[in-house]
Write a protein that holds these residues in place. Sequence first.
Motif, short mmCIF file in Angstrom:
data_model
loop_
_atom_site.label_atom_id
_atom_site.label_comp_id
_atom_site.label_asym_id
_atom_site.label_seq_id
_atom_site.Cartn_x
_atom_site.Cartn_y
_atom_site.Cartn_z
N GLN A 129 0.84 -1.21 0.00
CA GLN A 129 0.00 0.00 0.00
C GLN A 129 0.87 1.25 0.00
O GLN A 129 0.61 2.20 -0.73
N SER A 130 1.92 1.26 0.80
CA SER A 130 2.84 2.39 0.83
C SER A 130 3.54 2.56 -0.52
O SER A 130 3.71 3.68 -1.01
N TYR A 131 3.91 1.44 -1.12
CA TYR A 131 4.52 1.48 -2.45
C TYR A 131 3.57 2.10 -3.46
O TYR A 131 3.95 2.97 -4.24
N PHE A 132 2.31 1.66 -3.44
CA PHE A 132 1.32 2.22 -4.36
C PHE A 132 1.08 3.70 -4.10
O PHE A 132 0.87 4.47 -5.03
N ASP A 133 1.12 4.10 -2.84
CA ASP A 133 0.91 5.52 -2.49
C ASP A 133 2.00 6.42 -3.04
O ASP A 133 1.76 7.60 -3.32
N THR A 134 3.20 5.88 -3.22
CA THR A 134 4.33 6.69 -3.68
C THR A 134 4.71 6.43 -5.13
O THR A 134 5.53 7.15 -5.69
N ARG A 135 4.11 5.43 -5.74
CA ARG A 135 4.47 5.02 -7.11
C ARG A 135 3.95 6.01 -8.15
O ARG A 135 2.79 6.40 -8.15
N PRO A 167 3.53 12.04 -16.10
CA PRO A 167 3.55 11.00 -15.07
C PRO A 167 2.56 11.36 -13.95
O PRO A 167 2.39 12.52 -13.62
N GLN A 168 1.91 10.33 -13.40
CA GLN A 168 0.93 10.55 -12.34
C GLN A 168 1.13 9.52 -11.23
O GLN A 168 1.61 8.42 -11.47
N TYR A 169 0.70 9.92 -10.04
CA TYR A 169 0.72 8.96 -8.94
C TYR A 169 -0.29 7.85 -9.22
O TYR A 169 -1.40 8.11 -9.70
N LEU A 170 0.10 6.65 -8.91
CA LEU A 170 -0.76 5.48 -9.12
C LEU A 170 -2.11 5.66 -8.45
O LEU A 170 -3.15 5.33 -9.02
N VAL A 171 -2.11 6.22 -7.25
CA VAL A 171 -3.36 6.38 -6.51
C VAL A 171 -4.35 7.30 -7.20
O VAL A 171 -5.54 7.27 -6.91
N GLN A 193 -9.34 2.81 -5.18
CA GLN A 193 -8.92 2.21 -3.92
C GLN A 193 -9.26 0.72 -3.90
O GLN A 193 -8.45 -0.09 -3.49
N ARG A 194 -10.43 0.38 -4.37
CA ARG A 194 -10.85 -1.02 -4.38
C ARG A 194 -9.92 -1.87 -5.26
O ARG A 194 -9.55 -2.98 -4.89
N PHE A 195 -9.55 -1.36 -6.42
CA PHE A 195 -8.64 -2.10 -7.30
C PHE A 195 -7.26 -2.21 -6.67
O PHE A 195 -6.59 -3.24 -6.77
N ARG A 196 -6.81 -1.14 -6.00
CA ARG A 196 -5.52 -1.21 -5.30
C ARG A 196 -5.56 -2.27 -4.21
O ARG A 196 -4.60 -3.01 -4.03
N GLU A 197 -6.67 -2.37 -3.49
CA GLU A 197 -6.80 -3.41 -2.47
C GLU A 197 -6.72 -4.80 -3.09
O GLU A 197 -6.12 -5.71 -2.53
N PHE A 198 -7.35 -4.96 -4.25
CA PHE A 198 -7.28 -6.22 -4.99
C PHE A 198 -5.84 -6.54 -5.36
O PHE A 198 -5.36 -7.67 -5.15
N LEU A 199 -5.12 -5.55 -5.87
CA LEU A 199 -3.72 -5.76 -6.22
C LEU A 199 -2.87 -6.09 -5.00
O LEU A 199 -2.00 -6.96 -5.06
N VAL A 200 -3.11 -5.38 -3.90
CA VAL A 200 -2.35 -5.65 -2.67
C VAL A 200 -2.55 -7.10 -2.24
O VAL A 200 -1.61 -7.77 -1.81
N LEU A 223 -9.75 -14.13 -4.14
CA LEU A 223 -10.79 -14.88 -4.81
C LEU A 223 -12.18 -14.53 -4.29
O LEU A 223 -13.18 -14.73 -4.98
N SER A 224 -12.25 -13.98 -3.09
CA SER A 224 -13.56 -13.64 -2.51
C SER A 224 -13.85 -12.13 -2.54
O SER A 224 -14.91 -11.71 -2.10
N LEU A 225 -12.92 -11.34 -3.07
CA LEU A 225 -13.15 -9.90 -3.15
C LEU A 225 -14.13 -9.57 -4.26
O LEU A 225 -14.13 -10.20 -5.30
N ARG A 226 -14.95 -8.58 -4.01
CA ARG A 226 -15.86 -8.09 -5.03
C ARG A 226 -15.36 -6.77 -5.56
O ARG A 226 -15.13 -5.85 -4.79
N LEU A 227 -15.19 -6.71 -6.85
CA LEU A 227 -14.75 -5.46 -7.46
C LEU A 227 -15.95 -4.78 -7.99
O LEU A 227 -16.28 -3.93 -8.44
#
Length: 92
Positions: A43-49, A58-62, A67-74, A88-92
């Motif tokens: 999450q910290s990596y995504f916040d600074t990426r 260039p833009q910040y990933l966030v 947020q939901r897709f970032r949680e899925f990626l995490v 497998l149980s997350l709902r996007l």
Amino acid sequence: TCAADLFACGVVAYALATGEYPWASTFPESCPGFTYASKHGLQSYFDTRVVQIPEGKPQYLVSIISQRFREFLVTLLDFDPRKRSAALSLRL
């Protein structure tokens, strides 16, 4: 294994969303991005990426993925393989 496949799916999902791989290598200390993520968390990596948007600045990933897709990626990219199956149980 299923956990390795989920990790690979996370890398592909990240690449499809951003046009870039999340890191150049997962070998310890060989990629600054992976080293940062493993030390500070995904999450910290995504916040600074920062990612390069085609034909744009260039833009910040966030700012470009939800947020939901970032949680899925995490979850998919979790460094603990046992935790990846929660994706497998997350709902996007």
